[in-house]
Design a protein around this motif. Structure first.
Motif, mmCIF file in Angstrom:
data_model
loop_
_atom_site.group_PDB
_atom_site.id
_atom_site.type_symbol
_atom_site.label_atom_id
_atom_site.label_comp_id
_atom_site.label_asym_id
_atom_site.label_seq_id
_atom_site.Cartn_x
_atom_site.Cartn_y
_atom_site.Cartn_z
ATOM 1 N N LYS A 141 0.837 -1.203 0.000
ATOM 2 C CA LYS A 141 0.000 0.000 0.000
ATOM 3 C C LYS A 141 0.871 1.251 0.000
ATOM 4 N N VAL A 142 1.719 1.323 -0.994
ATOM 5 C CA VAL A 142 2.597 2.483 -1.178
ATOM 6 C C VAL A 142 2.645 2.807 -2.666
ATOM 7 N N SER A 143 3.076 4.018 -2.988
ATOM 8 C CA SER A 143 3.239 4.404 -4.378
ATOM 9 C C SER A 143 4.509 3.785 -4.940
ATOM 10 N N ILE A 144 4.487 3.452 -6.222
ATOM 11 C CA ILE A 144 5.679 2.913 -6.867
ATOM 12 C C ILE A 144 6.811 3.936 -6.860
ATOM 13 N N LEU A 145 6.447 5.211 -6.724
ATOM 14 C CA LEU A 145 7.451 6.273 -6.667
ATOM 15 C C LEU A 145 8.183 6.289 -5.332
ATOM 16 N N ASP A 146 7.625 5.618 -4.335
ATOM 17 C CA ASP A 146 8.221 5.598 -2.996
ATOM 18 C C ASP A 146 9.053 4.350 -2.748
ATOM 19 N N LEU A 147 9.427 3.638 -3.808
ATOM 20 C CA LEU A 147 10.231 2.423 -3.671
ATOM 21 C C LEU A 147 11.623 2.614 -4.263
ATOM 22 N N VAL A 148 12.615 2.067 -3.560
ATOM 23 C CA VAL A 148 13.980 1.975 -4.069
ATOM 24 C C VAL A 148 14.291 0.494 -4.190
ATOM 25 N N TRP A 149 14.764 0.051 -5.351
ATOM 26 C CA TRP A 149 15.032 -1.368 -5.553
ATOM 27 C C TRP A 149 16.516 -1.610 -5.778
ATOM 28 N N ASP A 150 16.956 -2.763 -5.318
ATOM 29 C CA ASP A 150 18.348 -3.166 -5.479
ATOM 30 C C ASP A 150 18.399 -4.328 -6.453
ATOM 31 N N MET A 151 19.261 -4.247 -7.427
ATOM 32 C CA MET A 151 19.365 -5.298 -8.442
ATOM 33 C C MET A 151 19.824 -6.640 -7.853
ATOM 34 N N SER A 152 20.563 -6.612 -6.765
ATOM 35 C CA SER A 152 21.016 -7.831 -6.076
ATOM 36 C C SER A 152 21.660 -8.839 -7.028
ATOM 37 N N LEU A 257 25.891 3.096 -8.489
ATOM 38 C CA LEU A 257 26.812 3.519 -7.433
ATOM 39 C C LEU A 257 27.990 2.554 -7.344
ATOM 40 N N THR A 258 29.081 3.025 -6.768
ATOM 41 C CA THR A 258 30.181 2.113 -6.487
ATOM 42 C C THR A 258 29.728 1.116 -5.433
ATOM 43 N N ARG A 259 30.370 -0.033 -5.378
ATOM 44 C CA ARG A 259 29.975 -1.050 -4.409
ATOM 45 C C ARG A 259 30.084 -0.524 -2.978
ATOM 46 N N TYR A 260 31.142 0.243 -2.718
ATOM 47 C CA TYR A 260 31.352 0.806 -1.376
ATOM 48 C C TYR A 260 30.200 1.732 -0.986
ATOM 49 N N MET A 261 29.829 2.634 -1.891
ATOM 50 C CA MET A 261 28.762 3.584 -1.590
ATOM 51 C C MET A 261 27.399 2.900 -1.537
ATOM 52 N N ARG A 262 27.204 1.904 -2.409
ATOM 53 C CA ARG A 262 25.938 1.168 -2.397
ATOM 54 C C ARG A 262 25.750 0.434 -1.076
ATOM 55 N N ASP A 263 26.802 -0.194 -0.556
ATOM 56 C CA ASP A 263 26.715 -0.901 0.720
ATOM 57 C C ASP A 263 26.447 0.059 1.870
ATOM 58 N N LYS A 264 27.080 1.236 1.837
ATOM 59 C CA LYS A 264 26.854 2.229 2.898
ATOM 60 C C LYS A 264 25.401 2.698 2.900
ATOM 61 N N LYS A 266 22.770 1.065 1.661
ATOM 62 C CA LYS A 266 21.893 -0.031 2.063
ATOM 63 C C LYS A 266 21.914 -0.233 3.574
ATOM 64 N N ASN A 267 23.072 -0.074 4.191
ATOM 65 C CA ASN A 267 23.154 -0.167 5.655
ATOM 66 C C ASN A 267 22.331 0.922 6.319
ATOM 67 N N LEU A 268 22.305 2.093 5.698
ATOM 68 C CA LEU A 268 21.526 3.213 6.223
ATOM 69 C C LEU A 268 20.030 2.918 6.182
ATOM 70 N N LEU A 269 19.593 2.250 5.106
ATOM 71 C CA LEU A 269 18.172 1.983 4.910
ATOM 72 C C LEU A 269 17.707 0.665 5.521
ATOM 73 N N GLU A 270 18.640 -0.164 5.912
ATOM 74 C CA GLU A 270 18.328 -1.528 6.337
ATOM 75 C C GLU A 270 17.386 -1.580 7.527
ATOM 76 N N GLY A 271 17.541 -0.672 8.464
ATOM 77 C CA GLY A 271 16.774 -0.728 9.708
ATOM 78 C C GLY A 271 15.278 -0.694 9.530
ATOM 79 N N GLY A 272 14.711 0.514 9.427
ATOM 80 C CA GLY A 272 13.253 0.622 9.370
ATOM 81 C C GLY A 272 12.703 0.876 8.002
ATOM 82 N N TYR A 273 13.538 0.793 6.961
ATOM 83 C CA TYR A 273 13.077 1.165 5.634
ATOM 84 C C TYR A 273 13.108 0.023 4.632
ATOM 85 N N LYS A 274 13.694 -1.092 5.003
ATOM 86 C CA LYS A 274 13.681 -2.252 4.110
ATOM 87 C C LYS A 274 12.346 -2.980 4.258
#
Length: 302
Positions: A141-152, A257-264, A266-274
Motif C-alpha cells: 500500500k505504497v506508491s511505486i514512486l516511494d520504492l527503491v530497488w536493489d538489483m542484487s 553507485l560504487t559497491r562501497y557507496m551502495r553498501d553504505k 543499504k546499511n543506512l536503509l536496512e533498519g526501518g526502511y527495508k
C-alpha cells in the motif's frame, strides 16, 4: 474493480503486505490414449469452452496446446507432449503411439480461475503431479514512486515509464525475475490510497505435490526499500552519503553507485526502511492453495 476481486480466497495478509499466488504451473504424465479422451470432450460437449487450440513443432514448446475459457471470461492453458520428448510408436497398419506417458502441463492464475469444473477434471487425470513454477504476488500500500530497488546481482533491468507513477520495472530473468508496477492503475481499482504490486517468478523444481506439506521456501525475496528516509543530525557528518541518498530518492539507480557507496546506503536503509517479506507466509499460502485444488482429487497425499 474492487480490491477483493483481485484475490483468491486463500490469499494471506501479513505485516501490511498481501500475499497471493498469481500463477501456478503444474505437470503430470499421461498416455496418448488418455489425451485422446480429453480431446474428444473438448471437440464435443466442452467445445464452447475452447478459446483456442493449436500445435507447435518448436523444441521448447508442446505439440498440443489448448486455451480454455471459463464462463467469467478468464482463461487457462494446458499442453501435452513436449517436443523435447522422444515419441514411441507401435508398427501396425499405421504408426500409433504406445501407452508410454508424456508431459501434460497446466498453467493458470488461481486469482482468476478458481472453482472451474474442467480444471478439477484435469487434476483428476493423475495421482502424481509436480510443481513446475509459480508466481508470488506481493501487494504494497505504497506508491511505486516511494520504492527503491536493489538489483542484487541481476543483470537485466528494464523500465517501461509511461509518465509519473504509471511505470513497470523488470528485474532479472528466468527463476527469480521480478516485475513491479502500479496495480491500482493497471486494474482500475476503486480504492483510496496507492497499491503497488511486486511479482516474483520462481521455479518449483518439479517438487512432488503429494509432499507439499514439507515444502520449504528458500527465502529469496526482492530487495526493496521505502523511499522516505528521515534525516537525523548524525547523518550530516557524512555529507557525501547524504548527497547520494538524495540522488537515489530522486530516481538515481542504486546499480550505478560504487559497491562501497551502495553498501553504505543499504546499511543506512536496512533498519526501518527495508520491506521485509516472510517465508512462512509463502509456505502456508502455497500449501493451502495446493490442498484447495487437490484435496478431492486422485492425488495420494504423502
Amino acid at each position: 474493480m474492487k480490491l477483493d476481486d483481485l484475490y483468491h480466497t486463500k490469499a494471506k495478509e501479513y505485516d501490511n503486505i498481501m500475499y497471493s499466488i498469481d500463477m501456478l504451473r503444474l505437470k503430470t504424465y499421461i498416455s496418448y490414449s488418455k489425451f485422446t479422451e480429453i480431446e474428444f470432450r473438448f471437440q464435443t460437449c466442452w467445445k464452447n469452452y475452447v478459446k483456442k487450440n493449436f500445435g507447435s513443432s518448436q523444441i521448447k514448446n508442446f505439440f498440443y496446446n489448448y486455451v480454455i475459457e471459463t464462463e467469467q471470461g478468464n482463461s487457462f492453458w494446458f499442453g501435452f507432449l513436449h517436443n523435447s520428448e522422444n515419441r514411441k510408436f507401435e508398427q501396425k497398419k499405421k504408426e500409433v503411439f504406445t501407452d508410454d506417458v508424456y508431459n501434460f502441463t497446466i498453467e493458470f492464475n488461481p486469482n482468476k480461475v478458481q472453482d472451474f469444473f474442467i480444471l478439477y477434471y484435469l487434476f483428476n487425470l493423475s495421482s502424481d503431479w509436480y510443481l513446475v513454477s509459480y508466481d508470488l504476488a506481493f501487494d504494497l500500500k505504497v506508491s511505486i514512486l516511494d520504492l527503491v530497488w536493489d538489483m542484487s546481482g541481476k543483470r537485466l533491468e528494464q523500465i517501461d515509464n509511461r509518465g509519473y507513477d504509471d511505470k513497470t520495472i523488470y528485474l532479472g530473468k528466468n527463476d527469480g525475475r521480478i516485475k513491479i508496477y502500479n496495480k491500482k492503475k493497471e486494474s482500475k481499482l476503486e480504492i483510496t490510497g496507492d497499491l503497488t504490486r511486486v511479482e516474483l517468478s520462481r521455479s518449483g523444481e518439479d517438487f512432488e505435490i503429494r509432499k507439499i506439506k514439507i515444502w520449504k521456501y528458500d527465502g529469496f525475496f526482492p530487495c526493496l526499500y521505502l523511499n522516505n528516509y528521515i534525516y537525523s543530525l548524525s547523518d550530516y557528518q557524512d555529507r557525501t552519503l547524504l548527497a547520494v541518498l538524495y540522488a537515489v530518492q530522486n530516481g538515481y539507480p542504486l546499480r550505478n553507485l560504487t559497491r562501497y557507496m551502495r553498501d553504505k546506503l543499504k546499511n543506512l536503509l536496512e533498519g526501518g526502511y527495508k520491506i521485509k517479506f516472510n517465508s512462512r507466509i509463502v509456505e502456508e499460502l502455497l500449501f493451502s492453495m495446493i490442498t484447495y485444488y487437490f484435496a478431492n482429487s486422485s492425488v495420494k497425499w504423502w
